[in-house]
Design an enzyme around this catalytic site. Structure first.
Site, PDB file in Angstrom:
ATOM      1  N   ASP A  14     -57.546   8.208  71.740  1.00 38.28           N
ATOM      2  CA  ASP A  14     -58.094   9.549  71.973  1.00 38.28           C
ATOM      3  C   ASP A  14     -58.204   9.760  73.473  1.00 38.28           C
ATOM      4  O   ASP A  14     -58.450   8.814  74.220  1.00 38.28           O
ATOM      5  CB  ASP A  14     -59.473   9.684  71.312  1.00 38.28           C
ATOM      6  CG  ASP A  14     -59.821  11.133  71.017  1.00 38.28           C
ATOM      7  OD1 ASP A  14     -59.902  11.485  69.828  1.00 38.28           O
ATOM      8  OD2 ASP A  14     -59.996  11.912  71.984  1.00 38.28           O
ATOM      9  N   GLU A  27     -64.766  15.772  53.565  1.00 36.96           N
ATOM     10  CA  GLU A  27     -65.896  15.283  54.353  1.00 36.96           C
ATOM     11  C   GLU A  27     -66.991  14.837  53.391  1.00 36.96           C
ATOM     12  O   GLU A  27     -67.183  15.433  52.340  1.00 36.96           O
ATOM     13  CB  GLU A  27     -66.431  16.379  55.271  1.00 36.96           C
ATOM     14  CG  GLU A  27     -65.449  16.737  56.362  1.00 36.96           C
ATOM     15  CD  GLU A  27     -66.027  17.722  57.360  1.00 36.96           C
ATOM     16  OE1 GLU A  27     -67.248  17.921  57.402  1.00 36.96           O
ATOM     17  OE2 GLU A  27     -65.222  18.307  58.108  1.00 36.96           O
ATOM     18  N   PHE A  29     -64.226  22.204  41.154  1.00 37.26           N
ATOM     19  CA  PHE A  29     -64.139  23.350  42.071  1.00 37.26           C
ATOM     20  C   PHE A  29     -64.373  24.682  41.366  1.00 37.26           C
ATOM     21  O   PHE A  29     -63.772  25.700  41.684  1.00 37.26           O
ATOM     22  CB  PHE A  29     -62.818  23.324  42.868  1.00 37.26           C
ATOM     23  CG  PHE A  29     -62.954  22.424  44.060  1.00 37.26           C
ATOM     24  CD1 PHE A  29     -63.108  21.061  43.895  1.00 37.26           C
ATOM     25  CD2 PHE A  29     -63.012  22.940  45.349  1.00 37.26           C
ATOM     26  CE1 PHE A  29     -63.301  20.215  44.972  1.00 37.26           C
ATOM     27  CE2 PHE A  29     -63.205  22.104  46.439  1.00 37.26           C
ATOM     28  CZ  PHE A  29     -63.345  20.735  46.240  1.00 37.26           C
ATOM     29  N   HIS A  38     -67.744  25.515  40.942  1.00 36.34           N
ATOM     30  CA  HIS A  38     -69.184  25.619  41.139  1.00 36.34           C
ATOM     31  C   HIS A  38     -69.462  26.845  42.011  1.00 36.34           C
ATOM     32  O   HIS A  38     -69.093  26.882  43.186  1.00 36.34           O
ATOM     33  CB  HIS A  38     -69.705  24.339  41.796  1.00 36.34           C
ATOM     34  CG  HIS A  38     -71.175  24.194  41.651  1.00 36.34           C
ATOM     35  ND1 HIS A  38     -71.756  23.650  40.522  1.00 36.34           N
ATOM     36  CD2 HIS A  38     -72.174  24.573  42.469  1.00 36.34           C
ATOM     37  CE1 HIS A  38     -73.067  23.700  40.660  1.00 36.34           C
ATOM     38  NE2 HIS A  38     -73.340  24.253  41.831  1.00 36.34           N
ATOM     39  N   CYS A  68     -61.753  23.125  57.007  1.00 37.03           N
ATOM     40  CA  CYS A  68     -60.391  23.229  56.453  1.00 37.03           C
ATOM     41  C   CYS A  68     -60.088  24.526  55.715  1.00 37.03           C
ATOM     42  O   CYS A  68     -59.175  25.250  56.096  1.00 37.03           O
ATOM     43  CB  CYS A  68     -60.127  22.053  55.521  1.00 37.03           C
ATOM     44  SG  CYS A  68     -60.077  20.500  56.405  1.00 37.03           S
TER      45      CYS A  68
END
Ligand code: UDX
Length: 441
Positions: free
Chosen positions: A30, A155, A252, A254, A263
């Site tokens: 990095d 995440e 997915f 909910h 994202c």
């Protein structure tokens, strides 16, 4: 194998640590000197459960190193992954590829022997072609293959997602690259994770199509939730009722305050731009973005509705600020427009989040941050559950009621059952479940 991972953000750091854990020799690079120094001390710059242990054990075993110098590890690597950021370009929503291209140019001059250069960042269709062109331009004699290997980790569940993926997608244009990627992923392959080889452009588009589809699924159920509220139906039962159809699936679905994060918002915008450029517009995805933006703002009106529309002089307590639990990430979090809208409606806002308050301070102004959920509830006219952190799932309701000035709970994640909250003497509003609806017996 020797692997260089360029970029130590979410994808780069998690992938680098997991590849090292598979037994590969990994160097993470990095440009940020402070970040590399911190990583060398074992300090993890992001909040991700168990990542500290994974980094520490692999660094100790000598399989994972951190550096700011790209040339040396690239020269001895069999594979170089580009995992730098691709943020939304300011002004037009296109993915900003300047970091990807800068990395490609820099890698090019250090390549030695046959090397596969792989884009792991989410990049628009055709980026692999441009990466290959830039590398060949900077180093015409390089023996290189360019591949695409999009990453699907979430995440908060990143290590699990990386090590137990539903599938691995690899876009390659030549057999040597396919062989190298097969070797890199061998441990997962042995674990039965399906590895799918496609052309490079297809792999690039798979990633955008997957994110756009998931964002669409969420937005669909959110709109059904609004309808369910109006007609006296229960969106959670609807989600289960449709999700049990294998063609739809239960995940997915909910309903909530709208999707956020690093994202979905950025990738749906970028997909729209690519589709417009190629004159094949994705109107469904255009609608998804518009609906989702409107929804985030509408959540404040839902709170205000509990007080006849005005929040002047009211204190509203928010539990959870991050875009989802188990992260400190505030990017495009529904809490941001919610706070602004609550303040515009005249409310004072208090908040508590287990991990996101530091990041939130940079995004939100005039918010009083509290030490825990009960301190946050103290003196509040309404408590709003914005993010479904585990610790908000079993709050002591009588204690909350004693702390609050007015017993109102607005649950934007449907964490509680209406009956139990109402039985404790609260007014309770949730998503897609009207308080009068009848439950099945
Ligand atoms: C997402 C994709 O899931 C992952 O595959 C990709 O690599 C990166 O983008 P992430 O942004 O980490 O991962 O979080 P995710 O768990 O997908 O949630 C995104 C947003 O959707 C959150 O705001 C979440 O609260 C919301 N969401 C998710 C819902 O509102 N309802 C759901 O049913 C699922």
């Amino acid at each position: 194998m020797h692997i260089t991972m360029v970029g130590t953000g979410y994808v780069g750091l998690v992938s680098g640590a997991c590849f090292a854990d598979f037994g590969h020799q990994v160097t993470c690079v990095d440009k940020n000197v402070d970040k590399i120094a911190a990583l060398r001390r074992g300090e993890i710059p992001i909040y991700e459960p168990d990542l500290d242990r994974l980094v520490e054990s692999n660094a100790r075993a000598g399989r994972l190193a951190f550096t700011t110098d790209l040339a040396e590890p690239v020269a001895k690597s069999d594979a170089v992954f580009i995992a730098v950021g691709t943020p939304s370009r300011r002004g037009d929503g296109h993915a900003d590829l300047s970091y990807v291209y800068a990395a490609a140019r820099e890698i090019a001059t250090s390549l030695q022997g046959f090397t596969v250069v792989i884009t792991k960042s989410t990049v628009p269709v055709g980026t692999g072609d441009e990466v290959e062109r830039l590398i060949r331009e900077a180093n015409p004699s390089a023996d290189v293959a360019v591949a695409s290997n999009p990453e699907f980790l979430r995440e908060g569940a990143a290590i699990r997602d990386f090590k137990h993926p539903d599938r691995i997608v690899v876009g390659v244009n030549e057999p040597r690259a396919k062989k190298a990627l097969t070797e890199i992923y061998r441990p997962l392959y042995l674990n039965q994770a399906p590895i799918m080889f496609t052309g490079r452009r297809t792999a690039e588009l798979i990633k955008y199509a997957a994110n756009a589809f998931l964002a669409t699924k969420i937005t669909f159920i959110n709109e059904i939730a609004d309808l369910a509220e109006k007609v006296g139906a229960d969106v959670q039962e609807i989600a289960r009722g449709i999700g049990l159809d294998n063609r739809i699936g239960t995940k997915f679905l909910h309903a909530g305050p709208g999707f956020g994060g690093s994202c979905f918002p950025k990738d749906t915008r970028a997909l729209i731009k690519t589709a417009q450029d190629f004159e094949a517009p994705v109107r469904v995805v255009e609608a998804v973005i518009a609906v989702n933006e409107t929804r985030k703002r509408a959540m404040a009106r839902k709170v205000a509705a509990a007080f006849g529309g005005s929040l002047r002089g009211k204190t509203i307590a928010l539990l959870g600020l991050t875009f989802k639990p188990n992260t400190d990430d505030m990017r495009e979090a529904p809490a941001i427009p919610l706070v602004t809208a609550l303040q515009d409606l005249g409310a004072s806002v208090k908040a508590y989040d287990p991990a996101g308050m530091e990041q939130a301070r940079g995004e939100l102004s005039d918010v009083t941050y509290c030490d825990g959920p009960y301190a946050c509830a103290e003196g509040a006219d309404a408590l709003v559950i914005v993010t479904e952190w585990e610790q908000f799932r079993a709050l002591d309701l009588p204690r909350l009621k004693r702390e609050m000035a007015c017993p109102v709970i607005v649950d934007l994640r449907n964490v509680y059952r209406s009956e139990e909250v109402i039985a404790e003497g609260f007014r309770y509003e949730s998503i897609g479940r009207s308080s009068q609806n009848g439950h099945g017996i």
